[in-house]
Design a protein around this motif. Structure first.
Motif, PDB file in Angstrom:
ATOM      1  N   THR A  17     -78.520  28.539 -46.860  1.00  0.00           N
ATOM      2  CA  THR A  17     -77.818  28.405 -45.580  1.00  0.00           C
ATOM      3  C   THR A  17     -78.722  28.836 -44.430  1.00  0.00           C
ATOM      4  O   THR A  17     -78.775  28.174 -43.376  1.00  0.00           O
ATOM      5  N   GLN A  18     -79.476  29.907 -44.627  1.00  0.00           N
ATOM      6  CA  GLN A  18     -80.384  30.397 -43.589  1.00  0.00           C
ATOM      7  C   GLN A  18     -81.546  29.419 -43.341  1.00  0.00           C
ATOM      8  O   GLN A  18     -82.040  29.307 -42.219  1.00  0.00           O
ATOM      9  N   LEU A  19     -81.971  28.722 -44.384  1.00  0.00           N
ATOM     10  CA  LEU A  19     -83.131  27.829 -44.269  1.00  0.00           C
ATOM     11  C   LEU A  19     -82.760  26.382 -43.951  1.00  0.00           C
ATOM     12  O   LEU A  19     -83.639  25.552 -43.719  1.00  0.00           O
ATOM     13  N   ALA A  20     -81.486  26.073 -43.902  1.00  0.00           N
ATOM     14  CA  ALA A  20     -81.009  24.695 -43.899  1.00  0.00           C
ATOM     15  C   ALA A  20     -81.546  23.845 -42.755  1.00  0.00           C
ATOM     16  O   ALA A  20     -81.766  22.646 -42.923  1.00  0.00           O
ATOM     17  N   HIS A  21     -81.764  24.406 -41.593  1.00  0.00           N
ATOM     18  CA  HIS A  21     -82.162  23.604 -40.431  1.00  0.00           C
ATOM     19  C   HIS A  21     -83.631  23.848 -40.038  1.00  0.00           C
ATOM     20  O   HIS A  21     -84.014  23.595 -38.893  1.00  0.00           O
ATOM     21  N   GLN A  40     -93.138  25.072 -67.811  1.00  0.00           N
ATOM     22  CA  GLN A  40     -91.900  25.840 -67.740  1.00  0.00           C
ATOM     23  C   GLN A  40     -91.790  26.468 -66.356  1.00  0.00           C
ATOM     24  O   GLN A  40     -92.609  27.305 -65.969  1.00  0.00           O
ATOM     25  N   PHE A  41     -90.795  26.061 -65.616  1.00  0.00           N
ATOM     26  CA  PHE A  41     -90.571  26.518 -64.245  1.00  0.00           C
ATOM     27  C   PHE A  41     -90.099  27.963 -64.264  1.00  0.00           C
ATOM     28  O   PHE A  41     -89.047  28.276 -64.813  1.00  0.00           O
ATOM     29  N   CYS A  42     -90.873  28.864 -63.651  1.00  0.00           N
ATOM     30  CA  CYS A  42     -90.590  30.301 -63.733  1.00  0.00           C
ATOM     31  C   CYS A  42     -90.230  30.939 -62.399  1.00  0.00           C
ATOM     32  O   CYS A  42     -89.510  31.954 -62.381  1.00  0.00           O
ATOM     33  N   LEU A  43     -90.745  30.408 -61.298  1.00  0.00           N
ATOM     34  CA  LEU A  43     -90.498  31.043 -60.003  1.00  0.00           C
ATOM     35  C   LEU A  43     -90.778  30.038 -58.898  1.00  0.00           C
ATOM     36  O   LEU A  43     -91.722  29.246 -58.996  1.00  0.00           O
ATOM     37  N   LEU A  44     -89.940  30.076 -57.871  1.00  0.00           N
ATOM     38  CA  LEU A  44     -90.181  29.286 -56.665  1.00  0.00           C
ATOM     39  C   LEU A  44     -90.382  30.237 -55.504  1.00  0.00           C
ATOM     40  O   LEU A  44     -89.627  31.197 -55.337  1.00  0.00           O
ATOM     41  N   GLN A  45     -91.419  29.977 -54.697  1.00  0.00           N
ATOM     42  CA  GLN A  45     -91.618  30.714 -53.462  1.00  0.00           C
ATOM     43  C   GLN A  45     -91.369  29.756 -52.296  1.00  0.00           C
ATOM     44  O   GLN A  45     -91.816  28.606 -52.320  1.00  0.00           O
ATOM     45  N   ILE A  46     -90.676  30.248 -51.291  1.00  0.00           N
ATOM     46  CA  ILE A  46     -90.272  29.397 -50.172  1.00  0.00           C
ATOM     47  C   ILE A  46     -90.277  30.206 -48.878  1.00  0.00           C
ATOM     48  O   ILE A  46     -89.929  31.391 -48.873  1.00  0.00           O
ATOM     49  N   SER A  47     -90.714  29.558 -47.783  1.00  0.00           N
ATOM     50  CA  SER A  47     -90.737  30.240 -46.480  1.00  0.00           C
ATOM     51  C   SER A  47     -90.615  29.220 -45.361  1.00  0.00           C
ATOM     52  O   SER A  47     -91.112  28.096 -45.471  1.00  0.00           O
ATOM     53  N   ASN A  48     -89.960  29.619 -44.289  1.00  0.00           N
ATOM     54  CA  ASN A  48     -89.907  28.787 -43.082  1.00  0.00           C
ATOM     55  C   ASN A  48     -90.628  29.459 -41.915  1.00  0.00           C
ATOM     56  O   ASN A  48     -90.483  29.043 -40.761  1.00  0.00           O
ATOM     57  N   GLY A  49     -91.422  30.486 -42.206  1.00  0.00           N
ATOM     58  CA  GLY A  49     -92.143  31.208 -41.163  1.00  0.00           C
ATOM     59  C   GLY A  49     -91.413  32.417 -40.647  1.00  0.00           C
ATOM     60  O   GLY A  49     -92.025  33.303 -40.033  1.00  0.00           O
ATOM     61  N   GLU A  50     -90.099  32.485 -40.883  1.00  0.00           N
ATOM     62  CA  GLU A  50     -89.301  33.650 -40.489  1.00  0.00           C
ATOM     63  C   GLU A  50     -88.766  34.399 -41.696  1.00  0.00           C
ATOM     64  O   GLU A  50     -88.624  35.622 -41.675  1.00  0.00           O
ATOM     65  N   ILE A  51     -88.470  33.643 -42.750  1.00  0.00           N
ATOM     66  CA  ILE A  51     -87.975  34.212 -44.004  1.00  0.00           C
ATOM     67  C   ILE A  51     -88.899  33.754 -45.128  1.00  0.00           C
ATOM     68  O   ILE A  51     -89.289  32.581 -45.183  1.00  0.00           O
TER      69      ILE A  51
END
Length: 387
Positions: A17-21, A40-51
């Motif tokens: 929800t925080q990253l949606a837009h 085998q998928f073990c971890l996802l890292q994601i960022s929008n520059g603020e989170i």
């Protein structure tokens, strides 16, 4: 920057929800595949520059909120050398997140290095050195400690800043749209499919085979690929590449002859020997027109073609220097040899590589362009004829 470690479905819903837009999302994955065919998928890292967040797909069963975010066409997904990350998305969900941007490809186009690593790019553009102590982590083990999660987050915390810098540099250089063909290829599902009948093209040593030998290689390699996919086990656990090429070269007709193949274990012969003999016999029975042809076989050039390859590679280096790009980012010598021998389905003749160098090399081959000295500098000329 706010940092989070997501381990529950409710936390995931809140994060998405925080990253949606967000206009873009920097993405990276951690995986293991030493004992499996599929990563085998073990971890996802994601960022929008603020989170910046890690998402644990091992502990979270319901990932639909994440998928809705990843497959939102309004958000640019940013990767560095994204092939393996994208392979995971394709294998798990049959789709690729688009639109996308790959910082390694952009760095290559801007002359920052051929296949430059993420850490190197962080140092070049952001003057920061990343921690390297957890590159051999087994990401499938739980729990992950704080140092491991810190290391993983670094892979996206700086990726957004690199993306912003590179897009500005591309715009300033007038190359903003040049990478679209490369990005389209990364987003093409065919890039990640491994049809068994095409597996022979990835076998080490195939360049030494020809004719019916390639037909045999195609048959046994397709069988191995199917076995590996169905069992989700590494291909080398079934048969090593050198065994496949030896089978194709020697084409045994009996179990006794099979036993002479180096590296072919007695247990495999006992369980699969008759099947291997049938695969070989079936391939040998194929009509000549059905034999596969290896377009990447070792090219035997004439002395004149060798000299022409030297000439074209010199021109390539000149064009690379003029455009502030490493020659390897444009083409390697084998590709220039293929160009000289008449091959035209080459990367140097596609997209931005054709714009920068491919067209000029074709002009040299046609005799409409040539290198010459001008005030002590090598230039490509089309205005005068050489002596």
């Amino acid at each position: 920057m706010l940092e989070r470690h997501i381990q529950t479905e409710q936390q995931l819903i809140e994060l998405c929800t925080q990253l949606a837009h967000s206009p873009w999302l920097a993405l990276d994955t951690e995986f293991v595949r030493e004992k499996t065919y599929y990563p085998q998928f073990c971890l996802l890292q994601i960022s929008n520059g603020e989170i910046a967040a890690t998402v644990d797909p091992i502990q979270i069963q319901e990932l639909q909120p994440l998928l809705d975010l990843l497959y939102d066409d309004a958000i640019i997904k940013v990767f560095h050398a994204g092939y393996q990350d994208l392979e995971i998305f394709y294998n798990l969900w049959g789709r690729l997140p688009t639109p996308l941007f790959d910082t390694q490809l952009a760095a290559s186009l801007l002359g920052l290095g051929d296949q430059v690593g993420y850490g190197n790019l962080v140092e070049q553009l952001l003057n920061h050195t990343l921690e390297k102590g957890h590159s051999r982590t087994d990401w499938s083990r739980r729990p992950l400690d704080e140092a491991q999660l810190r290391y993983a987050l670094d892979d996206v915390i700086y990726l957004g800043d690199i993306y912003i810098k590179l897009t500005g540099m591309l715009r300033d250089a007038g190359r903003e749209g040049w990478l679209q063909d490369d990005f389209d290829q990364l987003a093409n599902p065919d890039t990640y499919r491994n049809p068994p009948q095409e597996a022979w093209k990835r076998i080490k040593g195939r360049q030494q085979l020809k004719g019916v030998q390639l037909a045999v290689l195609q048959g046994v390699a397709a069988w191995r690929e199917q076995e590996a996919q169905q069992a989700n086990r590494p291909k080398r656990w079934i048969l090593k590449d050198e065994v496949l090429t030896d089978l194709a070269r020697r084409q045994p007709k009996s179990l006794e002859q099979l036993s002479r193949i180096r590296g072919l274990e007695p247990g495999v012969i006992k369980r699969r020997g008759e099947l291997l003999l049938k695969l070989i016999a079936d391939a040998r029975a194929l009509p000549r027109e059905q034999w596969p042809r290896d377009k990447r076989r070792i090219i035997r050039l004439t002395p004149n073609q060798e000299a022409l390859t030297d000439l074209l590679y010199s021109c390539l280096r000149l064009l690379a220097e003029q455009n502030n790009i490493t020659p390897a980012a444009l083409a390697n010598r084998k590709e220039i040899e293929s160009l000289v021998s008449g091959e035209r389905e080459l990367d140097i003749l596609r997209g931005w590589r054709r714009t920068i160098a491919g067209n000029r090399l074709l002009e040299v081959l046609a005799g409409n362009c040539w290198p010459e000295l001008e005030n002590g500098q090598l230039v490509l000329s089309t205005t005068t004829t050489p002596d």
